[in-house]
Design an enzyme around this catalytic site. Structure first.
Site, PDB file in Angstrom:
ATOM      1  CG  ASP A 275       2.290 -11.709   3.000  1.00  0.00           C
ATOM      2  OD1 ASP A 275       2.081 -11.378   4.175  1.00  0.00           O
ATOM      3  OD2 ASP A 275       3.230 -11.252   2.326  1.00  0.00           O
TER       4      ASP A 275
ATOM      5  CD  GLU B 165      -1.855  -8.708   8.001  1.00  0.00           C
ATOM      6  OE1 GLU B 165      -1.011  -9.594   8.203  1.00  0.00           O
ATOM      7  OE2 GLU B 165      -2.026  -8.156   6.894  1.00  0.00           O
TER       8      GLU B 165
ATOM      9  CG  ASP C 244       6.765  -7.165   6.382  1.00  0.00           C
ATOM     10  OD1 ASP C 244       6.947  -8.334   6.014  1.00  0.00           O
ATOM     11  OD2 ASP C 244       5.954  -6.398   5.827  1.00  0.00           O
TER      12      ASP C 244
END
Length: 903
Positions: free
Chosen positions: A500, A503, A576
């Protein structure tokens, strides 16, 4: 999960929150290209050189003596690659590594014709050609004599050459007075970006002739068909942690795949722009009706124009590397792309089951209680997940000693039920000099540096962090070793991983990510490879789990950030999202866009990550997600608990049914993933993939095909009492999977709905294998017999496949330990035969029953013949009202040849 607060969890952020992220007007290279002149590049045709890899031409930039090098390569799989670089750069430009798995075999090009204005190149059978025009530069790609695509059709080629430029202080304040020096520094809010190589952007347009529908370019919360961008922002490809993202937006999200797919009834074509820096894509559709000169033009003078789509690519840096996939059909295009960037990894069977996740399950007792709840309520599931709170102070590869004192015991407890545990592992490492893992990474040179050569430090969940430099092969090897059972204390072989925040997410960074002038392995700036960062963590994690098993076991890794090629590493999800009907609805085109772009193992958080879904929304989300590749319930830590049995008997029953039906359908899903792994075919398919000549399907994105056999139309609106389902294909037959009622294709069906209704239809001419029960997890499916549903087409025929292996190892690849069987029915005879010569997996799976729908007349006898045995008669039931024949009590081994004769 993004950095969030309880206040943000109650409402979706308003426009004020958007200031965190750039629009195109904030980006200097985008403004330069869009506002600058169209530069007319010239091809020096007399410089053409034919090599074993293609043809090379020198280009002359207008107004300068700067020369570029254009390379044209044709591959044997009907793809053409155009690459432009500087002829004599002051330093090398970044070329994306590791994404293309291996370059396909090249065709030998030959000069077919040459004029003063153009050179036409051909290869092989001369079916395809590339015509290079001298001035202004254009490259036309032709099939037979028809131009399919033109590179630089509108003259938007832009190539900023690297320079030896001005120096700057660490805060970027010291720059010469020369106005051009502003090109070396860019400011957004209070962040200053110093460009070590100066302006280096590239851009080009590609005209797609005859096309008026284009798709792909994930990830955006937008429609499946890409929209014309003249009315607003371009599509942005820049991986960002965007909490509760805007809907129907072209802003970049967590991942980027720079693949655009165009489709028309007689051809599918792709454009793959291999660049990992910040990229924008503008799309302009031409009018598809009459083109008029002005309002006074009489109708007789009007000229019907062929539709076309202009695609303008703009990237911040790197070389120009563009691959055109020539199809001609969707299946060929998917194969061409998979040959370039890799095939979808074949997941272990358990990964296709249901996953239960929450930020966070509190402790070991909480995990065991949730696990027991599934058994108590007879709901199958395979995996339970732990978020960041399971660690010791948010130090990854550790366990909280108070909350998870016996992680091995917890995993063994789950293992006794054939279930798995997934834990999170983010790319940031807590900057703690007393933590041995941090010290090991720091001393080994495994962290990203800032522009001054110091450790780059940013803020994330643990506070101040350093970020692993996954672009380095040595660093990836080190990170992979951290997953070893001897190093990762408390881990077992049944532990799998969730990447997670990759990015990467940096709470105090520009746009909540890493500054572009941070420095990676080899001295490359972060701007060059930003969109690759999560891809590289995913890769390192995969290699770590494979190494952990000695290369024998297929791992499961979920990653939030991704790039082209991520499909060969594992699964992704849409990040999300919010518990609302609008987010449920947008999840379908988002997953279809990912599937078209090769990322087949994808899903969305069931119920929405933030806010609390009402019971109807939760049921409908489970029903939809059960018909999608990756199936995980997930919720944030400040939402109400959301286990399926907490909403009353009616809701529990509906969710149980959805999950159980998913498990029954897993033999079919697993077969589809085998097809994705071997042929590049996505399990989730837009209707146009299967009905490529039906224009009515081209813009449909609320329903989809699961493989070639099943059509699903999930309910995505509240209190809906009737669904409108388009059944494509004139002459096709469709059968409601619940009632077996037949409908003709080429029409829209109005279907009454209850909370239990999920519109799913089986296509006439297909065979679908299901398990006769769901069990408590996928491991039990192997013990259950199969039921085979044969849906007849208008000719009374059908066919399909079933793939089986051990469900967890690489033996299918290394020792050909798999079983691929073909089912075909023609002239009343159903055959079960090998689907190919390869494969030797001796399985005990049996077919218990066969159901044939669409059989117009009741048979007089049904006989069964098994290879090497006597023919026997079988008992059967025939339901005249829905023309359904059911033959049960068969006990036929799948791995054995047999046939059933219906007379």
């Amino acid at each position: 999960m993004a950095e969030v607060s309880p206040a943000l969890l109650s409402v979706v952020p308003d426009d004020e929150g958007k200031e965190k992220f750039k629009s195109s007007s904030h980006v200097a290279f985008y403004r330069r290209q869009m506002e600058g002149p169209h530069l007319q590049h010239r091809v020096l045709l007399d410089t053409v050189v034919l090599t074993e890899k293609g043809a090379r031409f020198e280009l002359l930039a207008p107004g300068t003596q700067t020369r570029l090098l254009l390379s044209v390569s044709a591959y044997k799989n009907d793809t053409v690659r155009l690459l432009i670089d500087e002829l004599q750069p002051v330093k090398s430009r970044y070329r994306v590594p590791d994404v293309i798995t291996r370059e396909p075999a090249c065709e030998q090009l030959r000069v077919e014709t040459r004029t003063m204005d153009s050179v036409t190149l051909s290869w092989s059978s001369a079916r395809h050609r590339a015509r290079v025009w001298r001035f202004p530069l254009r490259v036309e790609l032709l099939c037979e004599e028809e131009v399919m695509a033109t590179f630089n059709s509108k003259g938007k080629l832009w190539f900023e050459t690297l320079q030896d430029g001005p120096s700057a202080t660490s805060d970027g304040s010291e720059l010469p007075e020369d106005p051009t020096s502003l090109l070396w520094k860019e400011t957004f809010r209070h962040f200053v970006d110093i460009k070590a190589n100066g302006p280096s952007s590239i851009g080009a347009d590609v005209c797609l002739h005859g096309f008026s529908h284009v798709y792909g370019l994930p990830e955006h919360a937008d429609s499946l068909q890409l929209r014309d961008t003249r009315d607003g922002e371009p599509y942005r490809l820049y991986n960002l942690d965007v909490f509760a993202y805007d809907l129907y937006s072209r802003r970049g999200l967590y991942g980027s795949v720079p693949l655009l797919v165009a489709h028309k009834p007689d051809r599918t074509l792709g454009v793959f722009w291999l660049n990992a820096s910040e990229t924008f894509v503008n799309i302009r559709y031409s009018p598809t009706d009459h083109q008029v000169a002005d309002d006074q033009t009489p109708p007789v003078k009007r000229r019907r124009m062929q539709p076309e789509t202009d695609v303008h690519w703009l990237s911040e840096s790197g070389v120009m590397d563009c691959v055109v996939l020539l199809g001609p059909g969707p299946r060929q295009l998917f194969s061409q792309y998979a040959q370039l960037t890799g095939y979808q990894a074949l997941p272990p069977l358990f990964a296709l089951g249901y996953h239960q996740c929450r930020w966070n399950y509190r402790d070991e007792a909480d995990v065991k209680a949730v696990d027991a709840g599934f058994d108590r309520h007879n709901i199958p599931y395979d995996v339970i997940w732990l978020d960041i709170e399971h660690t010791d102070g948010k130090r990854y590869f550790t366990w909280d000693p108070a909350l998870f004192p016996d992680p091995v015991g917890l995993q063994r407890h789950l293992e006794t039920k054939n279930r798995k545990l997934v834990v999170i592992s983010d790319p940031h490492i807590k900057a703690d000099p007393d933590w041995s893992l941090f010290c090991e990474a720091r001393d080994g040179g495994h962290f990203v540096k800032d522009r001054e050569g110091r450790l780059y430090r940013g803020s994330c969940w643990p506070g101040e962090c350093c970020y692993v430099d996954f672009s380095s092969p040595d660093t990836r090897a080190w990170y992979s070793s951290c997953f070893g059972l001897d190093r990762y204390k408390g881990s077992t072989p049944s532990l799998h991983v969730w990447n997670d925040m990759n990015e990467p997410s940096v709470f105090d960074g520009p746009e909540q990510t890493m500054p572009k002038d941070a420095v990676h392995y080899g001295g490359w700036e972060h701007r060059e490879l930003h969109n690759l960062y999560g891809f590289y963590q995913h890769m390192a994690t995969l290699e770590g789990l494979i190494t952990r098993s000695g290369g024998s076991e297929r791992p499961f890794i979920l990653s939030r950030s991704f790039f082209a090629g991520s499909q060969r590493l594992g699964a992704v999800w849409t990040g999300d999202n919010v518990a609302s009907w609008e987010y449920l609805k947008i999840s379908i085109p988002m997953l279809l866009s990912l599937s078209v772009a090769g990322v087949a193992f994808c899903g969305a958080d069931v119920g929405g990550f933030i806010q609390d879904p009402d019971p109807e929304l939760l049921v409908r989300w489970y029903q939809a997600a059960a018909l999608q590749p990756f199936f995980r319930g997930h919720s944030a830590n400040v939402t109400k608990r959301r286990e399926p049995w907490l909403f009353g008997v009616t809701v529990t029953a509906a969710i149980r049914t959805a999950i159980q039906q998913r498990y029954c359908l897993l033999p079919y899903w697993y077969t589809l993933f085998h097809q994705a792994h071997t042929a590049g075919l996505p399990p989730l398919r837009p209707l146009w993939v299967e009905f490529s000549r039906d224009p009515s399907t081209f813009a449909v994105d609320h329903q989809y095909m699961i493989g070639g056999a099943l059509l699903a139309c999930p309910v995505t609106e509240a209190a809906l009492r009737e669904a409108q389902v388009y059944l494509p294909g004139c002459g096709e037959l469709w059968y409601d999977v619940h009632s077996a009622k037949a409908y003709e294709g080429g029409a829209t069906l109005s279907l009454p709905l209850t909370l239990d209704t999920v519109p799913v239809f089986q296509r006439g001419g297909s065979v679908v294998c299901r398990s006769t029960g769901s069990g408590s997890c996928t491991a039990e499916l192997r013990q259950l017999p199969l039921s085979v549903t044969v849906a007849l087409n208008s000719q009374g025929a059908a066919d399909g496949e079933l793939y089986l292996d051990d469900g967890h190892s690489f033996s299918y690849r290394d020792r050909k330990a798999f079983c691929l069987r073909s089912f075909s029915l023609m002239s009343g005879r159903l055959l079960c035969r090998p689907a190919g010569e390869d494969g030797a997996f001796d399985c005990d799976t049996v077919v218990h029953s066969v159901t044939v729908v669409g059989l117009k007349n009741k048979p007089s006898t049904v006989t069964v013949h098994v290879s090497g045995a006597k023919e026997t008669r079988a008992a059967f039931e025939y339901t005249e009202s829905c023309c359904r024949l059911t033959v049960s009590g068969l006990n036929l081994r799948v791995a054995t040849d047999w046939d059933i004769q219906i007379d």
